[in-house]
Design an enzyme around this catalytic site. Structure first.
Site, PDB file in Angstrom:
ATOM      1  N   ARG B  50       0.852  -1.193   0.000  1.00 39.75           N
ATOM      2  CA  ARG B  50       0.000   0.000   0.000  1.00 39.75           C
ATOM      3  C   ARG B  50       0.883   1.236   0.000  1.00 39.75           C
ATOM      4  O   ARG B  50       1.133   1.831   1.050  1.00 39.75           O
ATOM      5  CB  ARG B  50      -0.954  -0.078   1.191  1.00 39.75           C
ATOM      6  CG  ARG B  50      -2.060  -1.108   0.913  1.00 39.75           C
ATOM      7  CD  ARG B  50      -2.831  -1.482   2.140  1.00 39.75           C
ATOM      8  NE  ARG B  50      -2.029  -2.295   3.042  1.00 39.75           N
ATOM      9  CZ  ARG B  50      -2.503  -2.913   4.121  1.00 39.75           C
ATOM     10  NH1 ARG B  50      -3.776  -2.819   4.434  1.00 39.75           N
ATOM     11  NH2 ARG B  50      -1.714  -3.633   4.878  1.00 39.75           N
ATOM     12  N   ASP B  52       2.414   4.937  -0.381  1.00 35.09           N
ATOM     13  CA  ASP B  52       1.952   6.259   0.065  1.00 35.09           C
ATOM     14  C   ASP B  52       1.585   7.178  -1.081  1.00 35.09           C
ATOM     15  O   ASP B  52       2.030   6.981  -2.209  1.00 35.09           O
ATOM     16  CB  ASP B  52       3.118   6.967   0.772  1.00 35.09           C
ATOM     17  CG  ASP B  52       3.091   6.710   2.250  1.00 35.09           C
ATOM     18  OD1 ASP B  52       2.170   6.036   2.722  1.00 35.09           O
ATOM     19  OD2 ASP B  52       4.037   7.191   2.916  1.00 35.09           O
ATOM     20  N   TYR B 110      12.806  -1.150  -3.031  1.00 37.25           N
ATOM     21  CA  TYR B 110      12.456   0.239  -3.302  1.00 37.25           C
ATOM     22  C   TYR B 110      13.709   0.970  -3.772  1.00 37.25           C
ATOM     23  O   TYR B 110      14.817   0.691  -3.299  1.00 37.25           O
ATOM     24  CB  TYR B 110      11.952   0.934  -2.039  1.00 37.25           C
ATOM     25  CG  TYR B 110      10.526   0.609  -1.686  1.00 37.25           C
ATOM     26  CD1 TYR B 110       9.484   1.327  -2.250  1.00 37.25           C
ATOM     27  CD2 TYR B 110      10.214  -0.405  -0.782  1.00 37.25           C
ATOM     28  CE1 TYR B 110       8.160   1.050  -1.931  1.00 37.25           C
ATOM     29  CE2 TYR B 110       8.893  -0.693  -0.451  1.00 37.25           C
ATOM     30  CZ  TYR B 110       7.868   0.041  -1.031  1.00 37.25           C
ATOM     31  OH  TYR B 110       6.572  -0.232  -0.708  1.00 37.25           O
ATOM     32  N   ARG B 197      11.609   6.108   3.406  1.00 37.96           N
ATOM     33  CA  ARG B 197      11.807   7.554   3.293  1.00 37.96           C
ATOM     34  C   ARG B 197      12.510   8.127   4.519  1.00 37.96           C
ATOM     35  O   ARG B 197      13.269   9.089   4.405  1.00 37.96           O
ATOM     36  CB  ARG B 197      10.476   8.249   3.037  1.00 37.96           C
ATOM     37  CG  ARG B 197       9.951   7.957   1.627  1.00 37.96           C
ATOM     38  CD  ARG B 197       8.475   8.279   1.483  1.00 37.96           C
ATOM     39  NE  ARG B 197       8.211   9.669   1.791  1.00 37.96           N
ATOM     40  CZ  ARG B 197       6.971  10.177   1.940  1.00 37.96           C
ATOM     41  NH1 ARG B 197       5.919   9.387   1.796  1.00 37.96           N
ATOM     42  NH2 ARG B 197       6.817  11.435   2.216  1.00 37.96           N
TER      43      ARG B 197
END
Lengths: 245, 245
Positions: B50, B52, B110, B197
């Site tokens: 999911r 962001d 990522y 992040r």
């Protein structure tokens, strides 16, 4: 009075090209508007390359004259504060009063990017043209070699264009392949209207096997726009280098 | 009834993330809407990751159950005709009825992209975070090595998150530099809310010289979000690989 040279990068997606037009958003229009605001003078920039609607640039060049006491080197920072985020000055400096970006010898390099894959990739859609038809890069290189040098590129010029001479010199064409991305870099001293995109559209026809590589020499000789391939879409094209000689 | 698995690529710029929300445009919402239209059934996809608001993906995964007679492999093509151009299915296939993308072992990678240059480049602004402060990649690599392995990442988890355990396993962190672009690739079996992040924001502080590389081990031990660096902006982050084990 001093003459200032700007190196301008932009994402052309939201613009009707470089050149000032009434009722349309253009790079030239945004530069004039923000410079007038910043310097409180009437400013009209002179652009080096009047890129088409939707075409991008890393390093287009503009000059303007100003009475400002702001040092030329600082104008880039101040102007970037006012410009929309899809236009960014990369460099600013003072040049001699007789420097005119379209009247001096220069070498420009355009890059055309093609995503050659089964499906489009959303994060690349704004800066590469997608095609699923497999392209044979070796055939494209063979065809491109014919275009290097001084030729009459009338077949590779938009029929709408009215220029005195359609003779231009291409210094180099490099076709690279990195995974599913094909890049065509074309370096020349000057280009006709839509020339890079028509060359790209024609080389893609060769890559797909629609034209044999030899066909490109015949297209040159015909001096007829309808003999060449389609104009490749604007989004894939970026002005990547500008050298003043 | 069959269960179909979709591999979904998207540009997250215009979306409020993956997860369905009332009054907001989400990837999940667009998939449900277009699948309902295409198959004339009520469809609710189950997503693997999911992501962001503003985060991109090359290969997120969704599954759904359907009565359709359209072969699973063809659904990608039909669905792409209906989806907005910033979402594109890369692959579709049938999977066993008990395949659930969040309940099987997986490895996700990522990639965070940083443009480290004097000025922003407009054609890269949507997919890379710009910073002019020079980053020392060697220091960042030294700091990143401390994070690899199984650790309690509570300091690297958004304080708003309520999860049972904040222990996660990072398999690999690779930091590359190509010209003015720095990429941080983080591979793991699972991530906390905003974890990639916050790790990136912390490694950037190390790269700028604000934190010494050893500080990252101390931050881990403190188990306190306020000890770590800021959350790096969403635009630089892309889910680039998803492997089911």
């Amino acid at each position: 009075m001093k003459r200032v040279k700007l190196t301008v990068a932009y994402d052309g997606t939201a613009y009707s090209g470089w050149q000032l037009q009434p009722h349309a958003r253009t790079i030239e229009g945004e530069l004039n508007r923000c410079l007038c605001e910043l310097l409180s003078e009437e400013i009209q920039v002179i652009g080096a390359s009047r890129t088409d609607s939707g075409v991008h640039a890393l390093c287009n060049v503009a000059v303007f004259d100003t009475e400002t006491r702001i040092p030329a080197e600082k104008i880039s920072y101040a102007l970037n504060q006012r410009l929309p985020e899809d236009i960014r000055i990369q460099h600013s400096c003072e040049v001699s009063a007789d420097f005119h970006p379209r009247r001096c010898d220069s070498r420009k390099t355009y890059e055309y990017r093609i995503l050659n894959a089964a499906f489009p990739v959303p994060t690349r859609r704004l800066y590469a043209h997608f095609t699923y038809a497999p392209l044979d890069v070796e055939r494209m290189r063979e065809a491109a070699a014919v275009l290097v040098g001084e030729h009459d590129f009338k077949s590779f010029c938009s029929a709408a264009s009215a220029v005195e001479s359609t003779v231009r010199r291409i210094l180099d064409i490099r076709i690279g392949k990195d995974g599913d991305e094909i890049t065509i870099q074309i370096c020349g001293t000057g280009f006709l209207y839509n020339m890079v995109r028509i060359i790209t559209g024609t080389l893609m026809e060769v890559g797909r096997g629609v034209y044999p590589p030899e066909r490109v020499g015949e297209i040159l000789e015909l001096r007829d726009r309808t003999a060449a391939g389609p104009t490749a879409p604007a989004c894939g094209l970026t002005l990547i280098r500008y050298e003043f000689l």
